[in-house]
Design a protein around this motif. Structure first.
Motif, PDB file in Angstrom:
ATOM      1  N   PRO A  86       0.676  -1.210   0.008  1.00  0.00           N
ATOM      2  CA  PRO A  86      -0.021  -0.007  -0.166  1.00  0.00           C
ATOM      3  C   PRO A  86       0.989   0.942   0.019  1.00  0.00           C
ATOM      4  CG  PRO A  86      -0.317  -1.262   1.966  1.00  0.00           C
ATOM      5  CD  PRO A  86       0.582  -2.007   1.168  1.00  0.00           C
ATOM      6  N   ASP A  87       2.148   1.187   0.584  1.00  0.00           N
ATOM      7  CA  ASP A  87       2.994   2.651   0.751  1.00  0.00           C
ATOM      8  C   ASP A  87       3.357   2.956  -0.443  1.00  0.00           C
ATOM      9  OD1 ASP A  87       2.196   2.873   3.469  1.00  0.00           O
ATOM     10  OD2 ASP A  87       4.007   1.746   3.891  1.00  0.00           O
ATOM     11  N   LEU A  88       3.789   1.839  -1.283  1.00  0.00           N
ATOM     12  CA  LEU A  88       4.608   1.797  -2.709  1.00  0.00           C
ATOM     13  C   LEU A  88       3.475   2.401  -3.686  1.00  0.00           C
ATOM     14  CD1 LEU A  88       6.889   1.471  -4.541  1.00  0.00           C
ATOM     15  CD2 LEU A  88       6.654  -0.661  -4.410  1.00  0.00           C
ATOM     16  N   LEU A  89       2.093   1.539  -3.430  1.00  0.00           N
ATOM     17  CA  LEU A  89       1.262   2.047  -4.381  1.00  0.00           C
ATOM     18  C   LEU A  89       0.698   3.485  -4.350  1.00  0.00           C
ATOM     19  CD1 LEU A  89      -1.092   1.403  -6.270  1.00  0.00           C
ATOM     20  CD2 LEU A  89      -2.513   0.261  -4.397  1.00  0.00           C
ATOM     21  N   GLU A  90       0.652   4.034  -3.087  1.00  0.00           N
ATOM     22  CA  GLU A  90       0.313   5.476  -2.938  1.00  0.00           C
ATOM     23  C   GLU A  90       1.383   6.411  -3.505  1.00  0.00           C
ATOM     24  OE1 GLU A  90      -0.548   8.590   0.750  1.00  0.00           O
ATOM     25  OE2 GLU A  90      -0.426   6.488   1.099  1.00  0.00           O
ATOM     26  N   ARG A  91       2.617   6.009  -3.330  1.00  0.00           N
ATOM     27  CA  ARG A  91       3.792   6.755  -3.757  1.00  0.00           C
ATOM     28  C   ARG A  91       3.569   6.658  -5.655  1.00  0.00           C
ATOM     29  NH1 ARG A  91       8.525   3.708  -1.623  1.00  0.00           N
ATOM     30  NH2 ARG A  91       9.567   4.811  -3.392  1.00  0.00           N
ATOM     31  N   THR A  95       3.122   9.963  -7.901  1.00  0.00           N
ATOM     32  CA  THR A  95       4.098  10.256  -8.944  1.00  0.00           C
ATOM     33  C   THR A  95       3.417  10.379 -10.157  1.00  0.00           C
ATOM     34  OG1 THR A  95       5.572   9.150  -7.263  1.00  0.00           O
ATOM     35  CG2 THR A  95       6.445   9.414  -9.957  1.00  0.00           C
ATOM     36  N   THR A  96       2.638   9.443 -10.464  1.00  0.00           N
ATOM     37  CA  THR A  96       2.144   9.263 -11.933  1.00  0.00           C
ATOM     38  C   THR A  96       1.136  10.309 -12.347  1.00  0.00           C
ATOM     39  OG1 THR A  96       0.568   7.399 -11.405  1.00  0.00           O
ATOM     40  CG2 THR A  96       2.737   6.840 -12.269  1.00  0.00           C
ATOM     41  N   SER A  97       0.532  11.180 -11.110  1.00  0.00           N
ATOM     42  CA  SER A  97      -0.529  11.962 -11.344  1.00  0.00           C
ATOM     43  C   SER A  97       0.100  13.460 -12.236  1.00  0.00           C
ATOM     44  CB  SER A  97      -1.253  12.380 -10.107  1.00  0.00           C
ATOM     45  OG  SER A  97      -0.303  13.303  -9.203  1.00  0.00           O
ATOM     46  N   THR A  98       1.307  13.331 -12.293  1.00  0.00           N
ATOM     47  CA  THR A  98       1.857  14.456 -12.611  1.00  0.00           C
ATOM     48  C   THR A  98       2.158  14.067 -14.138  1.00  0.00           C
ATOM     49  OG1 THR A  98       4.092  14.080 -12.438  1.00  0.00           O
ATOM     50  CG2 THR A  98       3.217  15.260 -10.702  1.00  0.00           C
ATOM     51  N   ARG A  99       2.287  15.095 -15.092  1.00  0.00           N
ATOM     52  CA  ARG A  99       2.711  14.731 -16.519  1.00  0.00           C
ATOM     53  C   ARG A  99       3.694  14.018 -16.668  1.00  0.00           C
ATOM     54  NH1 ARG A  99       1.119  17.119 -21.535  1.00  0.00           N
ATOM     55  NH2 ARG A  99       2.454  16.907 -23.244  1.00  0.00           N
ATOM     56  N   ALA A 100       5.042  14.585 -16.102  1.00  0.00           N
ATOM     57  CA  ALA A 100       6.209  13.948 -16.296  1.00  0.00           C
ATOM     58  C   ALA A 100       6.158  12.558 -15.598  1.00  0.00           C
ATOM     59  CB  ALA A 100       7.111  14.588 -15.701  1.00  0.00           C
ATOM     60  N   SER A 174      12.244   9.218 -12.094  1.00  0.00           N
ATOM     61  CA  SER A 174      11.996   8.859 -10.963  1.00  0.00           C
ATOM     62  C   SER A 174      10.432   8.008 -10.723  1.00  0.00           C
ATOM     63  CB  SER A 174      11.756  10.126  -9.900  1.00  0.00           C
ATOM     64  OG  SER A 174      11.176   9.908  -8.656  1.00  0.00           O
ATOM     65  N   ALA A 175       9.711   8.379 -11.668  1.00  0.00           N
ATOM     66  CA  ALA A 175       8.432   7.514 -11.722  1.00  0.00           C
ATOM     67  C   ALA A 175       8.669   6.200 -12.456  1.00  0.00           C
ATOM     68  CB  ALA A 175       7.471   8.270 -12.711  1.00  0.00           C
ATOM     69  N   ALA A 176       9.646   6.276 -13.547  1.00  0.00           N
ATOM     70  CA  ALA A 176      10.200   5.004 -13.911  1.00  0.00           C
ATOM     71  C   ALA A 176      10.867   4.246 -13.118  1.00  0.00           C
ATOM     72  CB  ALA A 176      10.866   5.165 -15.075  1.00  0.00           C
ATOM     73  N   ALA A 177      11.751   4.573 -12.258  1.00  0.00           N
ATOM     74  CA  ALA A 177      12.390   3.814 -11.282  1.00  0.00           C
ATOM     75  C   ALA A 177      11.173   3.034 -10.140  1.00  0.00           C
ATOM     76  CB  ALA A 177      13.253   4.549 -10.366  1.00  0.00           C
ATOM     77  N   LEU A 178      10.244   4.051  -9.867  1.00  0.00           N
ATOM     78  CA  LEU A 178       9.464   3.668  -8.818  1.00  0.00           C
ATOM     79  C   LEU A 178       8.685   2.609  -9.478  1.00  0.00           C
ATOM     80  CD1 LEU A 178       8.298   4.371  -6.070  1.00  0.00           C
ATOM     81  CD2 LEU A 178       6.888   5.979  -7.022  1.00  0.00           C
ATOM     82  N   THR A 179       8.104   2.946 -10.711  1.00  0.00           N
ATOM     83  CA  THR A 179       7.213   1.660 -11.309  1.00  0.00           C
ATOM     84  C   THR A 179       8.030   0.509 -11.657  1.00  0.00           C
ATOM     85  OG1 THR A 179       6.281   3.524 -12.926  1.00  0.00           O
ATOM     86  CG2 THR A 179       6.188   1.028 -13.650  1.00  0.00           C
ATOM     87  N   PHE A 180       9.319   0.389 -11.956  1.00  0.00           N
ATOM     88  CA  PHE A 180      10.094  -0.901 -11.728  1.00  0.00           C
ATOM     89  C   PHE A 180      10.105  -1.484 -10.317  1.00  0.00           C
ATOM     90  CE2 PHE A 180      12.709   0.801 -15.624  1.00  0.00           C
ATOM     91  CZ  PHE A 180      12.139  -0.259 -16.407  1.00  0.00           C
ATOM     92  N   GLU A 181      10.262  -0.557  -9.254  1.00  0.00           N
ATOM     93  CA  GLU A 181      10.393  -1.028  -7.857  1.00  0.00           C
ATOM     94  C   GLU A 181       8.943  -1.636  -7.727  1.00  0.00           C
ATOM     95  OE1 GLU A 181      10.548   0.692  -3.387  1.00  0.00           O
ATOM     96  OE2 GLU A 181      11.002   2.056  -5.177  1.00  0.00           O
ATOM     97  N   PHE A 182       7.693  -0.965  -8.000  1.00  0.00           N
ATOM     98  CA  PHE A 182       6.414  -1.749  -8.004  1.00  0.00           C
ATOM     99  C   PHE A 182       6.272  -3.054  -8.629  1.00  0.00           C
ATOM    100  CE2 PHE A 182       1.988  -2.279  -9.013  1.00  0.00           C
ATOM    101  CZ  PHE A 182       1.340  -2.285  -7.663  1.00  0.00           C
ATOM    102  N   ILE A 183       7.010  -3.245  -9.579  1.00  0.00           N
ATOM    103  CA  ILE A 183       6.654  -4.434 -10.416  1.00  0.00           C
ATOM    104  C   ILE A 183       7.737  -5.586  -9.572  1.00  0.00           C
ATOM    105  CG2 ILE A 183       7.400  -5.691 -12.711  1.00  0.00           C
ATOM    106  CD1 ILE A 183       6.968  -3.266 -14.041  1.00  0.00           C
ATOM    107  N   ALA A 184       8.737  -5.230  -9.232  1.00  0.00           N
ATOM    108  CA  ALA A 184       9.720  -5.897  -8.585  1.00  0.00           C
ATOM    109  C   ALA A 184       9.107  -6.573  -7.224  1.00  0.00           C
ATOM    110  CB  ALA A 184      11.208  -5.325  -8.307  1.00  0.00           C
TER     111      ALA A 184
END
Length: 192
Positions: A86-91, A95-100, A174-184
């Protein structure tokens, strides 16, 4: 991510149907969330044709077909989806709510789609005949008419054009790194 049990299982020389089902379920744990974010966070002014294609229906189809193939063998592994961190999902959601941030998420998903061309050729050799046809999720990345590499380069050029400031580039990375972290994280939770 290559070091996760899911990735090792996916790229093993021979992939048993029950192991393949666990791989697909691990993908589902991450992909269902990522596609939701991709659809619901997409900046409305972006060219929708550049948005990564949605592949969740193909993933669910593959899971259904592999489960059917395994029914006779009583080898069905656990539940379909484990709850995301849940914490990772919230982050990730913030993060993905911005355009970048959305563009960083899209980068990972588009790269996954195009990278599937490599995975599907491996799966055709590694899967046994009773489930060898269950590769719609991975096959859906192979439809670039001018070739995967050309499509990837063109998409990256478009992405570069969208990220005009250093701050936007940093947010996308940063968003890409967080996405990879979420998948892992999702893969690790499913492998345990």
């Amino acid at each position: 991510m290559e070091r996760t049990a899911v990735a090792r299982r996916l790229m093993s020389g021979k992939l048993a149907p029950a192991d393949y089902l666990q791989v697909l379920q691990a993908w589902l744990a991450a992909w269902s969330v990522l596609e939701h974010l991709l659809v619901h966070s997409r900046p409305r002014d972006l060219d929708i044709s550049r948005s990564p294609s949605l592949r969740l229906p193909q993933l669910c189809q593959d899971i259904r077909e592999v489960r059917l193939a395994l029914l006779d063998k009583s080898a069905l592994p656990g539940p379909l989806v484990s709850a995301p961190n849940p914490d990772l999902l919230e982050r990730l959601d913030l993060t993905t709510s911005t355009r970048a941030g959305w563009l960083g998420l899209a980068y990972v998903m588009q790269g996954s789609r195009l990278g599937s061309a490599l995975v599907v050729s491996h799966l055709r050799r590694a899967l046994p005949p009773e489930v060898a046809h269950c590769t719609a999720f991975f096959s859906s990345g192979v439809d670039a008419p001018q070739g995967v590499e050309h499509h990837w380069r063109s998409w990256l050029q478009w992405l570069d054009d969208q990220l005009v400031t250093a701050l936007q580039q940093e947010q996308a990375v940063s968003a890409a790194a967080l996405t990879f972290e979420f998948i892992a994280c999702a893969w690790t939770a499913r492998a345990e």
